[in-house]
Scaffold this motif. Structure first.
Motif, short mmCIF file in Angstrom:
data_model
loop_
_atom_site.label_atom_id
_atom_site.label_comp_id
_atom_site.label_asym_id
_atom_site.label_seq_id
_atom_site.Cartn_x
_atom_site.Cartn_y
_atom_site.Cartn_z
N ASP A 32 0.82 -1.22 0.00
CA ASP A 32 0.00 0.00 0.00
C ASP A 32 0.85 1.26 0.00
O ASP A 32 0.41 2.30 -0.50
N ASN A 85 1.75 1.52 -3.87
CA ASN A 85 0.62 1.90 -4.72
C ASN A 85 -0.65 1.27 -4.19
O ASN A 85 -0.63 0.12 -3.75
N GLN A 86 -1.75 2.00 -4.22
CA GLN A 86 -3.02 1.47 -3.73
C GLN A 86 -3.60 0.41 -4.68
O GLN A 86 -4.40 -0.42 -4.28
N ARG A 124 -3.20 -2.94 -6.36
CA ARG A 124 -2.38 -4.09 -5.99
C ARG A 124 -1.46 -4.57 -7.12
O ARG A 124 -0.30 -4.87 -6.90
#
Length: 252
Positions: free
Chosen positions: A158, A161-162, A164
């Motif tokens: 997270d 990067n949000q 996945r």
């Protein structure tokens, strides 16, 4: 002199090194490594800590860990009691296996957190054990890439990067970057790596692991110790890999 108090992490996250007593090897074979990972899983349920990254080396362990219900001192006593009991039973030995005082550093920023994750995962490469982290079974890198088992990978991904899928690609790219990461480490000036040395011990003595040398008759044991020293293994290294005392090695 009294010991210096450990620095307290406001985030509760620490990079920790557990080391074999007298730098002794703590994983002689894959069964030992599997048992230690099982111990980490079992104690995680009881102590409530989170593991963000780990790497099992020959005579030490790297952990990126966050305290839960119990203080880390209690956690490592719990882990040590369980694993050492089993290890001593397996190798017919007694006494301590880990140094009493683990080493630790606080991890309080996301940037340094990611640096420590990469540093831990790249230990086998820097030690010359593998060329690709994916080929090393005994660190947490594959949990991020292949399948999650017990490492808490969400926090790390997270940060990157949000999304996945993008996070995993970013995670792999971050590990491929050329870097000069310097984190908590053990100073060691060995002439041979432990991996190279244990292979010499096994081949020279025709044994499966270094601990078996303790069970040889003294005259045979001493002959092998002398031969191994002539092959470039230091006294301290033999002590680590075989569990035989420094005094016996020096007299051999």
């Amino acid at each position: 002199m009294p010991r210096k108090a450990r620095e307290k992490s406001e985030s509760g996250i620490y990079h920790v090194i557990l080391r074999g007593i007298n730098k002794q090897i703590i994983f002689a074979d894959d069964e030992d490594r599997i048992k230690f990972i099982e111990t980490l899983k079992e104690c995680k349920e009881k102590s409530g800590y989170k593991i963000y990254a780990f790497c099992l080396m020959g005579n030490h362990i790297h952990l990126l860990i966050q305290e839960g219900k119990e203080d880390l001192g209690v956690v490592f006593k719990r882990i040590g009691a369980s694993y050492v009991y089993w290890y001593n039973w397996k190798y017919k030995r007694c006494g301590h296996l880990f140094q009493d005082r683990y080493r630790s550093e606080v991890v309080e920023s996301e940037i340094y957190f990611l640096t420590v994750v990469r540093y831990i995962h790249q230990n086998p490469i820097k030690a010359g054990l593998v060329k690709d982290i994916l080929d090393y079974r005994w660190c947490s890198y594959n949990e991020f890439i292949v399948s999650k088992e017990f490492v808490d990978i969400d926090y790390t991904l997270d940060i990157i990067n949000q999304d996945r899928k993008k996070a995993i690609e970013g995670f792999k790219a971050f590990h491929r970057e050329v870097n000069n990461d310097t984190c908590l480490e053990i100073e060691d000036n060995r002439r041979l790596t432990d991996h190279e040395a244990i292979e010499k011990v096994k081949k020279t003595c025709n044994i499966i692991n270094g601990q078996e040398l303790q069970q040889f008759a003294p005259e045979i044991r001493n002959r092998y110790l002398k031969e191994l020293r002539e092959q470039g293994l230091s006294t301290r290294q033999l002590e680590r890999l075989t569990g035989i005392s420094r005094m016996i090695i020096l007299k051999a």
